[in-house]
Design a protein around this motif. Structure first.
Motif, PDB file in Angstrom:
ATOM      1  N   GLN A   1      10.230  -7.825 -35.027  1.00 14.55           N
ATOM      2  CA  GLN A   1      10.015  -8.897 -36.827  1.00 14.55           C
ATOM      3  C   GLN A   1      10.231 -10.544 -36.114  1.00 14.55           C
ATOM      4  O   GLN A   1      10.708 -10.896 -35.098  1.00 14.55           O
ATOM      5  N   VAL A   2       8.821 -11.102 -37.043  1.00 11.03           N
ATOM      6  CA  VAL A   2       8.988 -12.492 -37.142  1.00 11.03           C
ATOM      7  C   VAL A   2      10.208 -12.671 -37.597  1.00 11.03           C
ATOM      8  O   VAL A   2      10.617 -12.284 -38.370  1.00 11.03           O
ATOM      9  N   GLN A   3      11.466 -13.417 -36.788  1.00 12.04           N
ATOM     10  CA  GLN A   3      12.351 -14.516 -37.838  1.00 12.04           C
ATOM     11  C   GLN A   3      12.107 -16.392 -38.016  1.00 12.04           C
ATOM     12  O   GLN A   3      12.355 -16.355 -36.745  1.00 12.04           O
ATOM     13  N   LEU A   4      12.407 -16.606 -38.421  1.00 11.89           N
ATOM     14  CA  LEU A   4      12.658 -17.963 -38.754  1.00 11.89           C
ATOM     15  C   LEU A   4      14.717 -18.015 -39.543  1.00 11.89           C
ATOM     16  O   LEU A   4      14.615 -17.751 -40.604  1.00 11.89           O
ATOM     17  N   ILE A   5      14.622 -19.639 -39.161  1.00 14.93           N
ATOM     18  CA  ILE A   5      16.243 -19.712 -38.902  1.00 14.93           C
ATOM     19  C   ILE A   5      16.516 -21.013 -39.399  1.00 14.93           C
ATOM     20  O   ILE A   5      16.503 -21.454 -38.631  1.00 14.93           O
ATOM     21  N   ALA A  24      12.214 -20.612 -34.262  1.00 15.67           N
ATOM     22  CA  ALA A  24      11.231 -19.185 -35.005  1.00 15.67           C
ATOM     23  C   ALA A  24      11.500 -17.946 -33.853  1.00 15.67           C
ATOM     24  O   ALA A  24      11.514 -18.853 -32.157  1.00 15.67           O
ATOM     25  N   SER A  25      11.495 -17.173 -33.436  1.00 15.27           N
ATOM     26  CA  SER A  25      11.914 -15.929 -32.295  1.00 15.27           C
ATOM     27  C   SER A  25      10.543 -14.440 -33.421  1.00 15.27           C
ATOM     28  O   SER A  25      10.635 -14.268 -34.658  1.00 15.27           O
ATOM     29  N   GLY A  26      10.656 -14.280 -32.702  1.00 17.75           N
ATOM     30  CA  GLY A  26       9.790 -12.701 -32.441  1.00 17.75           C
ATOM     31  C   GLY A  26       8.538 -12.358 -32.771  1.00 17.75           C
ATOM     32  O   GLY A  26       7.738 -12.239 -32.792  1.00 17.75           O
ATOM     33  N   GLY A  27       7.766 -13.529 -32.595  1.00 17.71           N
ATOM     34  CA  GLY A  27       6.129 -13.765 -32.483  1.00 17.71           C
ATOM     35  C   GLY A  27       5.960 -14.308 -31.674  1.00 17.71           C
ATOM     36  O   GLY A  27       6.232 -15.354 -30.323  1.00 17.71           O
ATOM     37  N   THR A  28       4.437 -15.390 -31.618  1.00 17.68           N
ATOM     38  CA  THR A  28       3.695 -15.948 -31.148  1.00 17.68           C
ATOM     39  C   THR A  28       3.504 -17.015 -31.192  1.00 17.68           C
ATOM     40  O   THR A  28       3.142 -17.600 -32.329  1.00 17.68           O
ATOM     41  N   PHE A  29       4.572 -18.049 -31.244  1.00 16.33           N
ATOM     42  CA  PHE A  29       4.659 -19.387 -32.265  1.00 16.33           C
ATOM     43  C   PHE A  29       3.789 -20.412 -31.819  1.00 16.33           C
ATOM     44  O   PHE A  29       3.227 -20.359 -32.647  1.00 16.33           O
ATOM     45  N   ARG A  30       3.534 -20.028 -31.075  1.00 21.02           N
ATOM     46  CA  ARG A  30       2.273 -21.698 -30.222  1.00 21.02           C
ATOM     47  C   ARG A  30       0.960 -21.162 -31.536  1.00 21.02           C
ATOM     48  O   ARG A  30       0.133 -21.677 -31.699  1.00 21.02           O
ATOM     49  N   TYR A 108       0.773 -17.485 -45.436  1.00 22.55           N
ATOM     50  CA  TYR A 108       2.524 -17.989 -44.999  1.00 22.55           C
ATOM     51  C   TYR A 108       2.813 -16.447 -44.800  1.00 22.55           C
ATOM     52  O   TYR A 108       3.597 -15.932 -46.316  1.00 22.55           O
ATOM     53  N   ASP A 109       3.165 -15.623 -43.748  1.00 21.35           N
ATOM     54  CA  ASP A 109       3.979 -14.353 -44.460  1.00 21.35           C
ATOM     55  C   ASP A 109       5.246 -14.162 -44.047  1.00 21.35           C
ATOM     56  O   ASP A 109       5.624 -13.419 -44.179  1.00 21.35           O
ATOM     57  N   TYR A 110       5.746 -15.159 -43.055  1.00 19.57           N
ATOM     58  CA  TYR A 110       7.217 -15.212 -42.816  1.00 19.57           C
ATOM     59  C   TYR A 110       8.026 -16.293 -43.327  1.00 19.57           C
ATOM     60  O   TYR A 110       7.742 -17.494 -43.236  1.00 19.57           O
ATOM     61  N   TRP A 111       8.869 -16.190 -43.816  1.00 22.57           N
ATOM     62  CA  TRP A 111      10.163 -17.119 -44.579  1.00 22.57           C
ATOM     63  C   TRP A 111      11.202 -16.786 -44.159  1.00 22.57           C
ATOM     64  O   TRP A 111      11.858 -15.749 -43.648  1.00 22.57           O
ATOM     65  N   GLY A 112      11.708 -18.288 -44.145  1.00 22.74           N
ATOM     66  CA  GLY A 112      13.746 -18.148 -43.485  1.00 22.74           C
ATOM     67  C   GLY A 112      14.574 -17.784 -44.631  1.00 22.74           C
ATOM     68  O   GLY A 112      13.671 -17.696 -45.455  1.00 22.74           O
ATOM     69  N   GLN A 113      15.549 -17.557 -44.721  1.00 23.12           N
ATOM     70  CA  GLN A 113      16.566 -17.603 -46.039  1.00 23.12           C
ATOM     71  C   GLN A 113      16.680 -19.035 -46.566  1.00 23.12           C
ATOM     72  O   GLN A 113      17.163 -18.887 -47.494  1.00 23.12           O
ATOM     73  N   GLY A 114      16.308 -19.880 -46.078  1.00 20.37           N
ATOM     74  CA  GLY A 114      16.771 -21.863 -47.060  1.00 20.37           C
ATOM     75  C   GLY A 114      17.584 -22.025 -46.192  1.00 20.37           C
ATOM     76  O   GLY A 114      19.213 -21.753 -46.606  1.00 20.37           O
TER      77      GLY A 114
END
Length: 121
Positions: A1-5, A24-30, A108-114
């Motif tokens: 899973q893609v995670q954004l913090i 960012a973690s869990g995906g291909t950030f580049r 934009y598919d993935y979102w952090g919690q703010g």
């Protein structure tokens, strides 16, 4: 899973500065386009800034243009939003978002919690 913090929010006086960070973690950030959005109380979520997957292009909403700068550090899987000359109307929850197509237009598919930014007058 893609995670954004997100981190770096807080209370600042008008005219001050903050630097928000998104890890960012869990995906291909580049390959991701990255963006910042914000939502103030009683208002719709609005676009703030974004950056193409390779960092070659950035765009800004008029509200932050000339005051905000988006950047990315590929080696650290980090995206930043430097906010200068902050105004009370910048008060909002700021969200980091990622789009795996790598395009500024999204989606934009993935979102952090703010992270909360509060600017006092």
């Amino acid at each position: 899973q893609v995670q954004l913090i997100e981190s770096g929010g807080g209370l600042v006086q008008a005219g001050g500065s903050l630097r928000l960070a998104c890890a960012a973690s869990g995906g291909t950030f580049r390959s991701y386009a990255m963006a910042w959005f914000r939502q103030a109380p009683g208002k719709e979520r609005e676009f703030v800034a974004n950056i193409r997957w390779d960092g070659s292009f950035t765009t800004y909403a008029n509200s932050g243009k000339g005051r905000f700068t988006i950047s990315r550090d590929t080696a650290r899987n980090m995206v930043y939003l430097q906010m200068n000359s902050l105004k009370p109307e910048d008060t909002a929850v700021y969200y980091c978002a990622a789009g795996n197509l790598g395009l500024l237009a999204g989606p934009y598919d993935y979102w952090g919690q703010g992270t909360q930014v509060t600017v006092s007058s």
